[in-house]
Design a protein around this motif. Sequence first.
Motif, PDB file in Angstrom:
ATOM      1  N   VAL A 177       0.837  -1.203   0.000  1.00  0.00           N
ATOM      2  CA  VAL A 177       0.000   0.000   0.000  1.00  0.00           C
ATOM      3  C   VAL A 177       0.871   1.251   0.000  1.00  0.00           C
ATOM      4  O   VAL A 177       0.568   2.230  -0.707  1.00  0.00           O
ATOM      5  CB  VAL A 177      -0.946  -0.009   1.223  1.00  0.00           C
ATOM      6  CG1 VAL A 177      -1.604   1.354   1.413  1.00  0.00           C
ATOM      7  CG2 VAL A 177      -2.005  -1.082   1.066  1.00  0.00           C
ATOM      8  N   GLU A 218       0.672   4.032  -2.816  1.00  0.00           N
ATOM      9  CA  GLU A 218       0.262   5.379  -2.436  1.00  0.00           C
ATOM     10  C   GLU A 218       1.289   6.427  -2.871  1.00  0.00           C
ATOM     11  O   GLU A 218       0.941   7.473  -3.418  1.00  0.00           O
ATOM     12  CB  GLU A 218       0.068   5.456  -0.918  1.00  0.00           C
ATOM     13  CG  GLU A 218      -1.219   4.868  -0.428  1.00  0.00           C
ATOM     14  CD  GLU A 218      -2.395   5.798  -0.643  1.00  0.00           C
ATOM     15  OE1 GLU A 218      -2.567   6.750   0.135  1.00  0.00           O
ATOM     16  OE2 GLU A 218      -3.118   5.586  -1.617  1.00  0.00           O
ATOM     17  N   CYS A 243     -11.269   2.830   7.561  1.00  0.00           N
ATOM     18  CA  CYS A 243     -10.556   1.906   6.667  1.00  0.00           C
ATOM     19  C   CYS A 243     -10.688   0.469   7.140  1.00  0.00           C
ATOM     20  O   CYS A 243     -10.922  -0.447   6.337  1.00  0.00           O
ATOM     21  CB  CYS A 243      -9.069   2.289   6.595  1.00  0.00           C
ATOM     22  SG  CYS A 243      -8.711   3.693   5.526  1.00  0.00           S
ATOM     23  N   GLY A 270     -13.484  -2.319   5.630  1.00  0.00           N
ATOM     24  CA  GLY A 270     -12.671  -3.193   4.794  1.00  0.00           C
ATOM     25  C   GLY A 270     -13.458  -4.274   4.103  1.00  0.00           C
ATOM     26  O   GLY A 270     -13.106  -4.696   3.000  1.00  0.00           O
ATOM     27  N   PRO A 280     -11.882   1.386   1.913  1.00  0.00           N
ATOM     28  CA  PRO A 280     -10.454   1.639   2.131  1.00  0.00           C
ATOM     29  C   PRO A 280      -9.732   2.048   0.856  1.00  0.00           C
ATOM     30  O   PRO A 280      -8.827   2.891   0.890  1.00  0.00           O
ATOM     31  CB  PRO A 280      -9.926   0.308   2.679  1.00  0.00           C
ATOM     32  CG  PRO A 280     -10.933  -0.711   2.286  1.00  0.00           C
ATOM     33  CD  PRO A 280     -12.242   0.004   2.262  1.00  0.00           C
ATOM     34  N   ALA A 281     -10.133   1.465  -0.289  1.00  0.00           N
ATOM     35  CA  ALA A 281      -9.497   1.837  -1.557  1.00  0.00           C
ATOM     36  C   ALA A 281      -9.779   3.296  -1.886  1.00  0.00           C
ATOM     37  O   ALA A 281      -8.881   4.036  -2.331  1.00  0.00           O
ATOM     38  CB  ALA A 281     -10.005   0.938  -2.683  1.00  0.00           C
ATOM     39  N   ILE A 315     -10.539   5.746   0.283  1.00  0.00           N
ATOM     40  CA  ILE A 315      -9.836   6.612   1.236  1.00  0.00           C
ATOM     41  C   ILE A 315      -8.356   6.713   0.882  1.00  0.00           C
ATOM     42  O   ILE A 315      -7.765   7.801   0.907  1.00  0.00           O
ATOM     43  CB  ILE A 315     -10.024   6.077   2.670  1.00  0.00           C
ATOM     44  CG1 ILE A 315     -11.481   6.255   3.111  1.00  0.00           C
ATOM     45  CG2 ILE A 315      -9.098   6.801   3.647  1.00  0.00           C
ATOM     46  CD1 ILE A 315     -11.799   5.644   4.458  1.00  0.00           C
ATOM     47  N   LEU A 316      -7.752   5.595   0.533  1.00  0.00           N
ATOM     48  CA  LEU A 316      -6.331   5.611   0.163  1.00  0.00           C
ATOM     49  C   LEU A 316      -6.110   6.415  -1.118  1.00  0.00           C
ATOM     50  O   LEU A 316      -5.140   7.185  -1.220  1.00  0.00           O
ATOM     51  CB  LEU A 316      -5.833   4.178  -0.021  1.00  0.00           C
ATOM     52  CG  LEU A 316      -5.717   3.339   1.251  1.00  0.00           C
ATOM     53  CD1 LEU A 316      -5.407   1.886   0.897  1.00  0.00           C
ATOM     54  CD2 LEU A 316      -4.641   3.902   2.179  1.00  0.00           C
ATOM     55  N   ASN A 318      -6.489  10.102  -0.385  1.00  0.00           N
ATOM     56  CA  ASN A 318      -5.332  10.573   0.376  1.00  0.00           C
ATOM     57  C   ASN A 318      -4.139  10.816  -0.544  1.00  0.00           C
ATOM     58  O   ASN A 318      -3.455  11.841  -0.448  1.00  0.00           O
ATOM     59  CB  ASN A 318      -4.983   9.544   1.448  1.00  0.00           C
ATOM     60  CG  ASN A 318      -3.788   9.951   2.283  1.00  0.00           C
ATOM     61  OD1 ASN A 318      -3.871  10.822   3.129  1.00  0.00           O
ATOM     62  ND2 ASN A 318      -2.650   9.312   2.044  1.00  0.00           N
ATOM     63  N   GLY A 328      -5.372   1.174   5.829  1.00  0.00           N
ATOM     64  CA  GLY A 328      -5.855   0.779   4.508  1.00  0.00           C
ATOM     65  C   GLY A 328      -5.493  -0.657   4.189  1.00  0.00           C
ATOM     66  O   GLY A 328      -6.308  -1.413   3.634  1.00  0.00           O
ATOM     67  N   LEU A 376      -8.107  -3.736   3.324  1.00  0.00           N
ATOM     68  CA  LEU A 376      -8.000  -4.512   2.092  1.00  0.00           C
ATOM     69  C   LEU A 376      -7.738  -5.987   2.391  1.00  0.00           C
ATOM     70  O   LEU A 376      -8.238  -6.868   1.674  1.00  0.00           O
ATOM     71  CB  LEU A 376      -6.887  -3.943   1.215  1.00  0.00           C
ATOM     72  CG  LEU A 376      -7.148  -2.538   0.662  1.00  0.00           C
ATOM     73  CD1 LEU A 376      -5.926  -2.030  -0.081  1.00  0.00           C
ATOM     74  CD2 LEU A 376      -8.377  -2.537  -0.249  1.00  0.00           C
TER      75      LEU A 376
END
Length: 331
Positions: free
Chosen positions: A105, A109, A171, A175, A181-182, A184-185, A188, A227, A231
């Motif tokens: 991740v 990211e 997150c 999940g 979570p995807a 939010i990541l 971000n 995250g 996931l």
Amino acid sequence: MDIDAYVAAHRDQWDRLDQLTSRRRLTGAEADELVTLYRATAGHFSRIRTGAPDPALLAQLSTRIAAARGRITGTREARASDLRRFWGTSVPAALYRLRWWTLAVTVLEVAIAVVVGVWTLRTPEAMSALGPQSNLDTYAHESFEDYYSNYAASEFAGQVWTNNARVAALCVAGGITGLLPAYILLANAVNLGQAGAVMADHDLLAQFFALITPHGLLELTCVFVAGAAGLKLFWTMLDPGGRSRGAALAAEGRALITVAVGLTAALAVAGFIEAFVTPASLPWILKGLIGLLALAVFWAYTLLLGRRAVLAGHTGDLDADEAGAVQLEVG
């Protein structure tokens, strides 16, 4: 049903149940009597609720039954050893089991943030879509830095911690959907890339990194871990391995709640740094070293204590007596 007559007929049993429940020690015969009276009182409760519901009486009986049930099944008190086990074994084990997910991740990211930042910086249309030039100028020269000093440090630390802990909890808790979570990541990474692009467009990229490094190293890592946890839970639903899907999700879900609690503590440290260190009149190199130290402590905690805990058989899940009975599985 004559409720007064019914109460009078069984009052002695209820009082005896209270006596046995309140005793520190019971003989074998008294323990058997307690179980018998507990079952009888539960039956009385059911009959009164069905035949002549009296809210006050039902509340009294419910309290009696709950106390007796606790006396029969036993209650578990939190001890210092439980806290040591949780923070010294459960949390690091749960974090350690996520290390590769967290690394994946993190790489993804950072890559997205860099791509978005470079694309925004080199594409006039993308930059203008962020707002009027006057707003971008104000953001780069004033708002970005002022954000860290607009509030009293203690109040700001609480705000930052609450917001980041909420994001981390979302997150993990979301999940099971895979999408939350995807999203939010992704949001971000995009926000981080766009902010960097605006600062770079005003020749303030060095200030950008100087301001986010002290707290951001730990804070962003916590977001990445959260995250990754979300996931992983989604992946467990898709591929439960040798367990049933329900058993796998239950075990992983409990372990990831442990992760969420651990991240809450780490985010409190990040919030403290963001409120008291980032805006402080200290050399930037010193602030950066504080951020690196916080990150190093987090990973040392995860990798050193976590590896030892996992090798000892811990996963971050509850112990068998705490998790409750599970259905036996064959094959």
